[in-house]
Design an enzyme around this catalytic site. Structure first.
Site, PDB file in Angstrom:
ATOM      1  N   CYS A 277     -16.465   2.547   0.853  1.00  0.00           N
ATOM      2  CA  CYS A 277     -15.111   1.606   1.148  1.00  0.00           C
ATOM      3  C   CYS A 277     -14.834   2.145   2.734  1.00  0.00           C
ATOM      4  O   CYS A 277     -14.083   1.135   3.032  1.00  0.00           O
ATOM      5  CB  CYS A 277     -14.076   2.653  -0.352  1.00  0.00           C
TER       6      CYS A 277
ATOM      7  N   ARG B 261       0.781  -0.957   0.238  1.00  0.00           N
ATOM      8  CA  ARG B 261      -0.145  -0.019  -0.082  1.00  0.00           C
ATOM      9  C   ARG B 261       1.045   1.199   0.154  1.00  0.00           C
ATOM     10  O   ARG B 261       1.751   1.516   0.970  1.00  0.00           O
ATOM     11  CB  ARG B 261      -0.925  -0.013   0.929  1.00  0.00           C
TER      12      ARG B 261
ATOM     13  N   ASP C  22     -16.745   7.811  -1.536  1.00  0.00           N
ATOM     14  CA  ASP C  22     -15.515   7.912  -0.521  1.00  0.00           C
ATOM     15  C   ASP C  22     -15.457   9.070  -0.111  1.00  0.00           C
ATOM     16  O   ASP C  22     -15.405   9.739  -0.217  1.00  0.00           O
ATOM     17  CB  ASP C  22     -14.494   6.934  -1.652  1.00  0.00           C
TER      18      ASP C  22
ATOM     19  N   GLN D  44      -9.986  -3.562  -3.042  1.00  0.00           N
ATOM     20  CA  GLN D  44     -11.476  -2.697  -2.395  1.00  0.00           C
ATOM     21  C   GLN D  44     -13.055  -3.287  -3.415  1.00  0.00           C
ATOM     22  O   GLN D  44     -13.838  -3.322  -3.341  1.00  0.00           O
ATOM     23  CB  GLN D  44     -11.359  -1.354  -2.918  1.00  0.00           C
TER      24      GLN D  44
ATOM     25  N   ARG E 157     -13.987  -7.718   2.599  1.00  0.00           N
ATOM     26  CA  ARG E 157     -12.152  -7.256   2.325  1.00  0.00           C
ATOM     27  C   ARG E 157     -11.667  -8.102   2.646  1.00  0.00           C
ATOM     28  O   ARG E 157     -10.859  -8.800   1.696  1.00  0.00           O
ATOM     29  CB  ARG E 157     -12.164  -5.735   2.676  1.00  0.00           C
TER      30      ARG E 157
ATOM     31  N   HIS F 159      -7.646   0.845  -6.211  1.00  0.00           N
ATOM     32  CA  HIS F 159      -7.612  -0.032  -4.994  1.00  0.00           C
ATOM     33  C   HIS F 159      -8.284  -1.073  -5.610  1.00  0.00           C
ATOM     34  O   HIS F 159      -9.413  -1.212  -5.512  1.00  0.00           O
ATOM     35  CB  HIS F 159      -8.241   1.054  -4.094  1.00  0.00           C
TER      36      HIS F 159
HETATM   37  N1   CP Z   1     -11.135   0.573   2.459  1.00  0.00           N
HETATM   38  C1   CP Z   1      -9.974   0.675   3.218  1.00  0.00           C
HETATM   39  O1   CP Z   1      -8.870   0.644   1.901  1.00  0.00           O
HETATM   40  O2   CP Z   1     -10.015   1.046   4.630  1.00  0.00           O
HETATM   41  P1   CP Z   1      -8.167   1.228   4.777  1.00  0.00           P
HETATM   42  O3   CP Z   1      -7.800   2.482   4.088  1.00  0.00           O
HETATM   43  O4   CP Z   1      -8.886   1.227   6.246  1.00  0.00           O
HETATM   44  O5   CP Z   1      -7.624   0.159   4.766  1.00  0.00           O
HETATM   45  N1  NVA Z   2      -9.766   7.363  -1.907  1.00  0.00           N
HETATM   46  C1  NVA Z   2      -9.216   7.261   0.043  1.00  0.00           C
HETATM   47  C2  NVA Z   2      -9.480   5.651   0.154  1.00  0.00           C
HETATM   48  C3  NVA Z   2      -9.161   5.265   1.349  1.00  0.00           C
HETATM   49  C4  NVA Z   2      -9.507   3.786   1.694  1.00  0.00           C
HETATM   50  C5  NVA Z   2      -7.480   7.646   0.022  1.00  0.00           C
HETATM   51  O1  NVA Z   2      -6.917   6.744  -1.220  1.00  0.00           O
HETATM   52  O2  NVA Z   2      -7.435   7.638   1.054  1.00  0.00           O
END
Ligand code: CP
Ligand code: NVA
Length: 317
Positions: free
Chosen positions: A275, A111, A234, A141, A303, A138
């Site tokens: 999400c 990530r 989101d 997700q 997830r 993502h």
């Molecule tokens: N939706 C999601 O990816 O959540 P986190 O940022 O908590 O992993």
């Molecule tokens: N778009 C958001 C998603 C978090 C799961 C981010 O990148 O912070």
């Protein structure tokens, strides 16, 4: 037959055919039903002896916990590595770190910020690499989103998903591609300054043409939501974009998901997805998030099942 996934990375849904995505969803649904039916003791240990490196440049609750619990339930071992723990990109090149991790682990979850860091890890490690979120995509997700929609409606093709908010972020990008591939009509409603990424939109457009789905982008919220099966939003400020908060809050205010907007779909069966994490009072009101049409907790649970499916398939077990 969708073919074997053994040894494959999961970097973006672009690399997977509709059949292969469906196979991952089927596997996830099966894993979920097995979990419900069996006790901890009866869980299979398909990943006993396997190790997974979890590389996080950004925070996470769901993604980290989904990988940790999915891998752990199957008897595997995970190692969490934050930027404070390893040399990646600081004292050591991504290529060097990738080769070392590839000698020790069976898979890597990443990530972070750049999609090309993820690609470099995949190219140089020689083991499956999983995208746990980048600035661009993502995809795990999107798999959970698709599973949640399928659970609700029993099918996907011909459904209509309306995403409201930052139309150019990672979640919108993966959702648009996933919907287009699986024949789900997708509308993105966002301000002119936050319209979908043109490259991603071109890819989604080509996929929609193949599947027969419609793909629309608009700045008109009221028009966008008519007939929707799903309203999806989101956060307005993604990780790494905090300095743009003031502008975002101003531009995105009309795109907040409210009960009135759910009513305006004209569809009594429409549901709400997010999400998470959610900022109540920004992209969604508290009453929608906590309300009867919200499926966000199922979506969050999914997830784990979808990530477990990706990991098991890619490790060939
Ligand atoms: N939706 C999601 O990816 O959540 P986190 O940022 O908590 O992993
Ligand atoms: N778009 C958001 C998603 C978090 C799961 C981010 O990148 O912070």
């Amino acid at each position: 037959m969708a073919g074997s996934f053994a040894g494959r990375s999961f970097l973006t849904l672009r690399d997977y055919t509709p059949k292969q995505i469906t196979r991952l969803l089927d596997r996830a649904a099966k894993l979920k039903s097995e979990q419900g039916a069996s006790s901890q003791k009866k869980r299979q240990q398909r990943l006993a002896g396997y190790s997974l490196a979890l590389l996080f440049e950004k925070r996470s609750t769901r993604t980290r916990c989904a990988f940790e619990t999915a891998f752990g339930e199957e008897g595997g071992h995970v190692v969490f590595l934050s930027p404070q723990d390893i040399h990646l990109g600081v004292k050591e090149t991504i290529e060097d770190t990738a080769r070392v991790l590839g000698r020790m682990f069976d898979g890597i979850q990443f990530r972070g910020y750049r999609q090309d860091t993820l690609q470099t890890l995949a190219e140089w490690s020689g083991i499956p690499v999983y995208n746990g979120l980048t600035d661009l995509y993502h995809p795990t997700q999107a798999l959970a989103d698709l599973l949640t929609i399928r659970e609700e409606f029993g099918d996907l093709s011909g459904r209509t998903v309306v995403y409201l908010g930052d139309g150019r972020n990672n979640v919108a990008n993966s959702l648009a591609i996933g919907c287009a591939k699986l024949g789900i009509n997708c509308r993105i409603a966002s301000p002119g300054t936050l319209q979908p990424n043109p490259d991603v939109w071109a890819v989604a457009g080509a996929e929609a043409e193949e599947s027969g789905a419609t793909l629309d982008r608009t700045t008109d919220v009221d028009q966008a939501v008519v007939g929707a099966d799903v309203l999806y939003t989101d956060v307005w400020v993604s990780m790494g974009e905090e300095q743009q908060e003031a502008d975002r809050l101003k531009a995105l205010r009309p795109f907040q998901v409210t009960n009135e907007l759910l009513e305006a779909t004209g569809n009594p069966h429409s549901i709400f997805l997010h999400c998470l994490p959610a900022v109540r009072g920004n992209e969604v009101t508290a009453d929608v998030l906590e309300g009867p049409r919200s499926r966000v907790w199922d979506q969050a649970e999914n997830r784990k099942h979808t990530i477990k499916a990706v990991v098991l398939e890619s490790l060939g077990v």
